[in-house]
Every structure is written in structure tokens, then in C-alpha cells.
Design a protein around this motif. Structure first.
Motif, mmCIF file in Angstrom:
data_model
loop_
_atom_site.group_PDB
_atom_site.id
_atom_site.type_symbol
_atom_site.label_atom_id
_atom_site.label_comp_id
_atom_site.label_asym_id
_atom_site.label_seq_id
_atom_site.Cartn_x
_atom_site.Cartn_y
_atom_site.Cartn_z
ATOM 1 N N ARG A 1 37.996 38.179 43.622
ATOM 2 C CA ARG A 1 37.582 38.490 42.250
ATOM 3 C C ARG A 1 38.593 37.930 41.247
ATOM 4 N NH1 ARG A 1 36.784 43.711 42.603
ATOM 5 N NH2 ARG A 1 38.865 44.298 41.951
ATOM 6 N N ALA A 2 39.886 38.122 41.517
ATOM 7 C CA ALA A 2 40.924 37.600 40.623
ATOM 8 C C ALA A 2 40.814 36.079 40.507
ATOM 9 C CB ALA A 2 42.309 38.005 41.130
ATOM 10 N N ASP B 1 47.542 36.603 40.332
ATOM 11 C CA ASP B 1 47.120 37.856 40.978
ATOM 12 C C ASP B 1 46.439 37.567 42.308
ATOM 13 O OD1 ASP B 1 48.062 39.371 38.850
ATOM 14 O OD2 ASP B 1 46.101 39.508 37.877
ATOM 15 N N ARG C 1 38.090 34.192 40.935
ATOM 16 C CA ARG C 1 36.894 33.872 40.132
ATOM 17 C C ARG C 1 37.138 34.085 38.640
ATOM 18 N NH1 ARG C 1 34.351 36.655 44.282
ATOM 19 N NH2 ARG C 1 34.206 38.511 42.988
ATOM 20 N N GLU C 2 37.975 35.073 38.324
ATOM 21 C CA GLU C 2 38.268 35.396 36.917
ATOM 22 C C GLU C 2 39.404 34.547 36.351
ATOM 23 O OE1 GLU C 2 39.016 39.616 37.015
ATOM 24 O OE2 GLU C 2 36.892 40.088 37.359
ATOM 25 N N GLY C 3 39.930 33.629 37.152
ATOM 26 C CA GLY C 3 40.989 32.752 36.672
ATOM 27 C C GLY C 3 42.376 33.385 36.685
ATOM 28 N N ARG C 4 42.511 34.520 37.348
ATOM 29 C CA ARG C 4 43.810 35.194 37.466
ATOM 30 C C ARG C 4 44.450 34.740 38.781
ATOM 31 N NH1 ARG C 4 43.350 40.421 38.265
ATOM 32 N NH2 ARG C 4 41.129 40.405 38.738
ATOM 33 N N GLU D 1 39.597 41.820 46.241
ATOM 34 C CA GLU D 1 40.278 41.791 44.937
ATOM 35 C C GLU D 1 40.849 40.408 44.654
ATOM 36 O OE1 GLU D 1 43.156 44.950 44.696
ATOM 37 O OE2 GLU D 1 41.644 46.494 44.976
#
Length: 110
Positions: free
Chosen positions: A37-38, A46, A40-43, A34
């Protein structure tokens, strides 16, 4: 005699702890996934929250021998959030654990 010891409170507590620890390992793996993934998504906040939870409990890591990689990920998240001194600290720790880890050395030069 011997049967009573198998169900002693200490033995039951040890068994419960072992079961809990085993149950946490998939959770750590899930947190790593997670967090990746966060990131990679620019979060990044998180991702950092998840990497913090994983790196602070290395005994529960999917692969404790890869602590350096988790620290490298956390370093990248801190860097993305502008927390440069903390990012540098994680990068240094990463390289101390695994001097051959190229990404760790790259993090030192971010």
C-alpha cells in the motif's frame, strides 16, 4: 517420571517460541500488505522499511517460497528512492531464487 518432562523449562521455552513464531506470521503478512500500500501511494521509504523487515526474516513470511517476490518489491522501492546498486542486488537475488519470475527480470533492467 514422564509428566515432569512436559513442564520442563526447555519444553516451556520451546512452546513459547513456537507460539511467538506463529503469532509473527500474520504480522509479516500485514507488513507485506502495508508495504504494498505504501508503495502504491508513493511512500517508498515506508515501503522499503516494511519490505526490509519482511525480507530479513524469511522464516516468518506468509509464504517463504515467495521470498523472490518480496525481494522484487524491495528492489522496486530501492529503485524509486534512487538506491540503484542496492536495487540491482535485490533484483539479482530475486532472479537467482526464481529465474522464471518475469518481474524479477524486469527489475534487472529498470
Amino acid at each position: 517420571g514422564g509428566g515432569a518432562a512436559a513442564s520442563s523449562p526447555a519444553t516451556l521455552a520451546a512452546a513459547a517460541l513456537a507460539a511467538t513464531t506463529t503469532a509473527l506470521i500474520p504480522s509479516a503478512a500485514k507488513m507485506v500488505a502495508e508495504g504494498n500500500r505504501a508503495f502504491r501511494e508513493g511512500r517508498f521509504a515506508d515501503a522499503l522499511r516494511l519490505y526490509d523487515a519482511v525480507a530479513e526474516s524469511p522464516e516468518h513470511l506468509p509464504s517463504p517460497a515467495r521470498l523472490h517476490a518480496y525481494l522484487g518489491n524491495r528492489s522496486a522501492a530501492k529503485h524509486a528512492l534512487g538506491r540503484w546498486p542496492e536495487a540491482l542486488e535485490d533484483a539479482r537475488r530475486c532472479v537467482e531464487l526464481a529465474p522464471e519470475y518475469v518481474k524479477g527480470r524486469d527489475r534487472l533492467g529498470m
